[in-house]
Scaffold this active site. Structure first.
Site, mmCIF file in Angstrom:
data_model
loop_
_atom_site.group_PDB
_atom_site.id
_atom_site.type_symbol
_atom_site.label_atom_id
_atom_site.label_comp_id
_atom_site.label_asym_id
_atom_site.label_seq_id
_atom_site.Cartn_x
_atom_site.Cartn_y
_atom_site.Cartn_z
ATOM 1 N N ASP A 13 0.849 -1.197 0.000
ATOM 2 C CA ASP A 13 0.000 0.000 0.000
ATOM 3 C C ASP A 13 0.884 1.247 0.000
ATOM 4 O O ASP A 13 2.051 1.192 0.417
ATOM 5 C CB ASP A 13 -0.890 0.031 1.249
ATOM 6 C CG ASP A 13 -1.841 -1.147 1.296
ATOM 7 O OD1 ASP A 13 -2.166 -1.689 0.227
ATOM 8 O OD2 ASP A 13 -2.238 -1.521 2.411
HETATM 9 N N1 URA Z 1 -0.905 -5.689 4.387
HETATM 10 C C1 URA Z 1 -1.442 -4.457 4.310
HETATM 11 O O1 URA Z 1 -2.468 -4.168 4.924
HETATM 12 N N2 URA Z 1 -0.822 -3.562 3.514
HETATM 13 C C2 URA Z 1 0.309 -3.821 2.834
HETATM 14 O O2 URA Z 1 0.829 -2.946 2.135
HETATM 15 C C3 URA Z 1 0.863 -5.099 2.943
HETATM 16 C C4 URA Z 1 0.226 -6.024 3.727
#
Ligand code: URA
Length: 257
Positions: free
Chosen positions: A108
């Site tokens: 993310d």
């Molecule tokens: N889990 C999440 O919530 N976000 C990420 O970027 C990776 C794993």
């Protein structure tokens, strides 16, 4: 007889790195693929190394050797080639340093830490397969409090809003004011998996750092830093499940025969 004998043409086109298998089937449907001089109509056609394939009149590129990089993604970059909201992307940042690469899975925008990059779309798909099942480890800072009894609720997997998540290995490391630092290990990497699991436990994630992906570690790589994994290390860690049948190996065998 080579191992390349009798493979679906769409798969061979996809492996050459120009598009996905589905896109290759579409190109065939549009009459843009020629096989041995004639426009091909049937996607369910097998080809061998001796067949001449042209896409839009051009021969398939010879695929480059597979390469793999470890990248320490900083927060604030989107893992996408094109962000509709115009936010900065990791690929823009890396364009000057690397050949064309794709990421193995995503992080993310505000997640930091290890992102693997490769020039080989097939390798990316292979390592993202749930069957490959590599452990992804994270350090998580989250607002709230959990204890071991709460963490045991997710140890065998859990269903949240109709989505089934596999086993989660989680441990509280330290407490810091209203926050806790945890280590969390998952195997699938579903969309926002760590945050969803933490929310389920009553925690709100405010920092998320991936520290490893399968055998590859973030280690001491500086934020924003990038390092190529030496080919021997890459191959021995990924294993023969992928490299035994790799296109490059097949090509070498074909050239030798
Ligand atoms: N889990 C999440 O919530 N976000 C990420 O970027 C990776 C794993």
């Amino acid at each position: 007889m080579s191992e390349f004998e009798g493979e679906r043409i769409a798969k061979v086109i996809a492996r050459a790195g120009i598009c996905s298998r589905r896109d290759a089937e579409r190109l065939i449907g549009e009459g843009r693929v020629k096989l041995n001089g004639a426009v091909l109509r049937a996607a369910a056609t097998n080809v061998t190394a001796k067949d001449k394939i042209l896409v839009d009149g051009k021969p398939l590129p010879v695929k480059e050797e597979t390469r793999l990089w470890r990248y320490h993604k900083p927060a604030g970059l989107v893992v996408s080639n094109n962000d509709p909201e115009g936010r900065p992307t990791v690929f823009e940042k890396l364009r000057e340093q690397l050949p064309r690469v794709i990421s193995i899975g995503r992080l993310d925008i505000n997640t930091e830490g290890l992102l693997l990059l490769t020039n080989d779309g097939e390798l990316a798909r292979y390592l993202e397969l749930p069957a490959t099942g590599w452990i992804r480890r994270y350090r998580v800072r989250a607002y709230g409090r959990v204890d071991d009894a709460a963490l045991a609720k997710v140890a065998k997997g859990v269903e949240i809003e109709g989505i089934k998540y596999g086993p989660v290995e989680a441990k509280v490391e330290t407490s810091q004011g209203d926050n806790q630092w945890l280590t969390v290990a998952i195997r699938e990497g579903k969309n926002r998996e760590v945050k969803k699991i933490c929310e389920y436990l009553g925690l709100k994630v405010n920092r998320l750092i991936r520290t490893s992906f399968g055998p590859f570690q973030l280690g001491e790589l500086a934020r924003g830093g990038i390092e190529e994994v030496p080919p021997k290390v890459m191959k021995s860690n990924i294993g023969t499940g992928f490299f035994k049948d790799s296109h490059a190996d097949r090509r070498r065998k074909i050239q030798r025969s």
